[in-house]
Design an enzyme around this catalytic site. Structure first.
Site, PDB file in Angstrom:
ATOM      1  N   ARG A   1      82.927  22.155  59.754  1.00  0.00           N
ATOM      2  CA  ARG A   1      82.954  20.704  59.483  1.00  0.00           C
ATOM      3  C   ARG A   1      84.348  20.102  59.686  1.00  0.00           C
ATOM      4  O   ARG A   1      84.729  19.148  59.017  1.00  0.00           O
ATOM      5  CB  ARG A   1      82.475  20.377  58.064  1.00  0.00           C
ATOM      6  CG  ARG A   1      81.140  20.930  57.690  1.00  0.00           C
ATOM      7  CD  ARG A   1      79.990  20.146  58.321  1.00  0.00           C
ATOM      8  NE  ARG A   1      78.741  20.565  57.743  1.00  0.00           N
ATOM      9  CZ  ARG A   1      77.964  21.532  58.237  1.00  0.00           C
ATOM     10  NH1 ARG A   1      78.308  22.160  59.349  1.00  0.00           N
ATOM     11  NH2 ARG A   1      76.834  21.846  57.643  1.00  0.00           N
TER      12      ARG A   1
ATOM     13  N   SER B   1      75.350  14.958  53.158  1.00  0.00           N
ATOM     14  CA  SER B   1      76.046  15.868  52.231  1.00  0.00           C
ATOM     15  C   SER B   1      77.377  15.249  51.807  1.00  0.00           C
ATOM     16  O   SER B   1      78.199  14.948  52.668  1.00  0.00           O
ATOM     17  CB  SER B   1      76.348  17.199  52.908  1.00  0.00           C
ATOM     18  OG  SER B   1      75.207  17.691  53.547  1.00  0.00           O
TER      19      SER B   1
ATOM     20  N   GLU C   1      83.023  16.090  51.744  1.00  0.00           N
ATOM     21  CA  GLU C   1      82.811  16.155  53.195  1.00  0.00           C
ATOM     22  C   GLU C   1      82.902  14.732  53.758  1.00  0.00           C
ATOM     23  O   GLU C   1      83.369  14.499  54.868  1.00  0.00           O
ATOM     24  CB  GLU C   1      81.427  16.747  53.478  1.00  0.00           C
ATOM     25  CG  GLU C   1      81.107  16.856  54.951  1.00  0.00           C
ATOM     26  CD  GLU C   1      79.760  17.521  55.231  1.00  0.00           C
ATOM     27  OE1 GLU C   1      79.444  18.545  54.621  1.00  0.00           O
ATOM     28  OE2 GLU C   1      79.032  16.995  56.084  1.00  0.00           O
TER      29      GLU C   1
HETATM   30  P1  NAP Z   1      69.321  24.910  52.861  1.00  0.00           P
HETATM   31  O1  NAP Z   1      68.584  25.521  54.003  1.00  0.00           O
HETATM   32  O2  NAP Z   1      68.596  24.617  51.597  1.00  0.00           O
HETATM   33  O3  NAP Z   1      70.567  25.801  52.488  1.00  0.00           O
HETATM   34  C1  NAP Z   1      71.453  25.435  51.443  1.00  0.00           C
HETATM   35  C2  NAP Z   1      72.847  25.822  51.839  1.00  0.00           C
HETATM   36  O4  NAP Z   1      72.920  27.217  51.972  1.00  0.00           O
HETATM   37  C3  NAP Z   1      73.240  25.197  53.122  1.00  0.00           C
HETATM   38  O5  NAP Z   1      74.291  24.349  52.827  1.00  0.00           O
HETATM   39  C4  NAP Z   1      73.597  26.346  54.049  1.00  0.00           C
HETATM   40  O6  NAP Z   1      74.947  26.278  54.498  1.00  0.00           O
HETATM   41  C5  NAP Z   1      73.466  27.590  53.211  1.00  0.00           C
HETATM   42  N1  NAP Z   1      72.571  28.556  53.887  1.00  0.00           N
HETATM   43  C6  NAP Z   1      71.226  28.642  53.796  1.00  0.00           C
HETATM   44  N2  NAP Z   1      70.747  29.673  54.519  1.00  0.00           N
HETATM   45  C7  NAP Z   1      71.821  30.261  55.095  1.00  0.00           C
HETATM   46  C8  NAP Z   1      71.979  31.387  55.958  1.00  0.00           C
HETATM   47  N3  NAP Z   1      70.951  32.118  56.372  1.00  0.00           N
HETATM   48  N4  NAP Z   1      73.233  31.699  56.381  1.00  0.00           N
HETATM   49  C9  NAP Z   1      74.277  30.955  55.980  1.00  0.00           C
HETATM   50  N5  NAP Z   1      74.200  29.882  55.160  1.00  0.00           N
HETATM   51  C10 NAP Z   1      72.979  29.539  54.700  1.00  0.00           C
HETATM   52  O7  NAP Z   1      70.123  23.634  53.408  1.00  0.00           O
HETATM   53  P2  NAP Z   1      69.870  22.054  53.286  1.00  0.00           P
HETATM   54  O8  NAP Z   1      70.781  21.529  52.270  1.00  0.00           O
HETATM   55  O9  NAP Z   1      68.407  21.714  53.257  1.00  0.00           O
HETATM   56  O10 NAP Z   1      70.451  21.607  54.695  1.00  0.00           O
HETATM   57  C11 NAP Z   1      69.894  22.149  55.869  1.00  0.00           C
HETATM   58  C12 NAP Z   1      70.943  22.288  56.935  1.00  0.00           C
HETATM   59  O11 NAP Z   1      71.348  21.009  57.382  1.00  0.00           O
HETATM   60  C13 NAP Z   1      72.197  23.007  56.439  1.00  0.00           C
HETATM   61  O12 NAP Z   1      72.641  23.854  57.454  1.00  0.00           O
HETATM   62  C14 NAP Z   1      73.146  21.844  56.192  1.00  0.00           C
HETATM   63  O13 NAP Z   1      74.497  22.193  56.310  1.00  0.00           O
HETATM   64  C15 NAP Z   1      72.736  20.920  57.294  1.00  0.00           C
HETATM   65  N6  NAP Z   1      73.212  19.564  57.084  1.00  0.00           N
HETATM   66  C16 NAP Z   1      74.314  19.180  57.773  1.00  0.00           C
HETATM   67  C17 NAP Z   1      74.839  17.948  57.641  1.00  0.00           C
HETATM   68  C18 NAP Z   1      76.077  17.566  58.409  1.00  0.00           C
HETATM   69  O14 NAP Z   1      76.475  18.208  59.344  1.00  0.00           O
HETATM   70  N7  NAP Z   1      76.725  16.527  57.986  1.00  0.00           N
HETATM   71  C19 NAP Z   1      74.236  17.057  56.776  1.00  0.00           C
HETATM   72  C20 NAP Z   1      73.112  17.450  56.075  1.00  0.00           C
HETATM   73  C21 NAP Z   1      72.610  18.731  56.227  1.00  0.00           C
HETATM   74  P3  NAP Z   1      75.445  25.367  55.725  1.00  0.00           P
HETATM   75  O15 NAP Z   1      75.560  24.004  55.172  1.00  0.00           O
HETATM   76  O16 NAP Z   1      76.748  25.955  56.080  1.00  0.00           O
HETATM   77  O17 NAP Z   1      74.439  25.464  56.820  1.00  0.00           O
END
Ligand code: NAP
Length: 330
Positions: A157, A228, A324
């Protein structure tokens, strides 16, 4: 050109009056417009989709510039998008052309030009994995410059465009990605795997990501928000072990040679999920998303709420969450 408020230009629907607002529709317009603006000697703020910022309620005594050119071109495995293109339109086109590499980034709000600034990422894919170059306009030196992937200093990020030396000094005009023709879809996260069977196509992955996001992520047409609000904190092994002893259900994942904790899990465990805080609040769908609950929240409301959350997470886990979302004109 005209007057506007930041509340009209941001997904939080928050932010004060802007002294001057200018749209630039293509590269040919930039030099003339920037030359004129610089004569006024006012601060400049470049806005994309306004989906990752919290802007203060104060008036902004400067110029806000939006690059609106939005053409997307595909040539073989290369895709170039002008900065004003809607990011999700870029992903849609890549999937339609059977180009693999950004399908998990479906549904992320914002523009193509803003995407590299925070190196958007989701479900194990990051923009940095496919981006080859960015064309920018250097405001100070009044010239176009090309940044390679390496020049961008991408991290989790993060990019050079968030650093002090580059923040608001370059207008991103276009981004170029190298994708993989007929490449195999990437599915690492359980939250995605649950909806996919067999060998999914890129379109299956895109549909699944959009479906999952809709359930989890607040639509800013309902409640203003900037996705986020906090970054996932990174900890070392000693901290990981001590936390696992205390909290056996902690969501923690290997990250380079350290560990990443799901910030949403931390916030949820402090009891903030779904809570109201004046006109602001924490989304009942996702603890990582702070919302403009009533549509009347001020930047101060959201900022104070974020401070409360940071304090509570620190008291419970000994971890200081980092925002963030970028704070603007605070
Ligand atoms: P989720 O699938 O419920 O997972 C919760 C958190 O755990 C995430 O933040 C993710 O980290 C981490 N995670 C889950 N499985 C993982 C794995 N196999 N290996 C490594 N890390 C893992 O996530 P959520 O909150 O519904 O969001 C889904 C995805 O969308 C996430 O990747 C999140 O980062 C992304 N997202 C990105 C943005 C942005 O870029 N601004 C905004 C909203 C959501 P990570 O966040 O590092 O992936």
């Amino acid at each position: 050109m005209g007057t506007k408020n930041f509340s009209d230009l941001t997904s939080f629907k928050i932010g004060g009056k802007i002294r001057k607002y200018i749209e630039i529709s293509d590269e040919d317009e930039i030099t003339g417009i920037i030359g004129k603006i610089k004569k006024d000697n006012l601060p400049i703020f470049i806005i994309g989709g306004g989906t990752d910022i919290l802007v203060s309620d104060k008036d902004f005594e400067g110029v806000v510039i939006k690059y609106t050119g939005d053409k997307i071109k595909v040539r073989g495995e290369m895709l170039t998008a002008e900065a004003g293109a809607v990011w999700d339109d870029v992903v849609k086109l890549s999937v339609e052309n059977n180009l693999q590499g950004i399908e998990c980034l479906s549904g992320i709000p914002g523009t193509a030009g803003a995407a590299p600034i925070q190196n958007i990422g989701a479900y194990g894919q990051e923009l940095k994995d496919t981006l080859t170059k960015i064309k920018v306009y250097d405001i100070q030196n009044e010239k176009f410059v090309t940044y390679t992937n390496k020049d961008c200093k991408f991290d989790y990020r993060e990019s050079i465009f968030k650093s002090k030396s580059h923040w608001q000094k370059y207008i991103i005009c276009s981004v170029t990605l190298k994708l993989v023709k007929n490449g195999k879809a990437l599915i690492n996260y359980d939250s995605l795997k649950n909806n996919l069977k067999g060998e999914p196509t890129l379109q299956n992955v895109r549909d699944s990501v959009i479906f999952t996001r809709r359930q989890r992520i607040e639509d800013y047409d309902n409640f203003g928000n900037a996705g986020s609000f906090f970054k996932n904190p990174i900890v070392d092994q000693a901290k990981k072990l001590s936390l696992e002893k205390l909290f056996s259900d902690i969501k923690i994942y290997p990250f380079k040679n350290k560990y990443k904790i799901a910030a949403g899990w931390l916030v949820e465990k402090t009891g903030w999920k779904g809570k109201e805080f004046g006109n602001a609040g924490v989304s009942p769908k996702h603890a990582l998303i702070l919302i403009n609950r009533t549509g009347r929240a001020t930047a101060e409301d959201v900022f104070k709420l974020s401070e409360e959350i940071i304090k509570d997470v620190n008291n419970k886990f000994g971890i200081i969450l980092e925002r963030e979302v970028q704070l603007i004109n605070f």
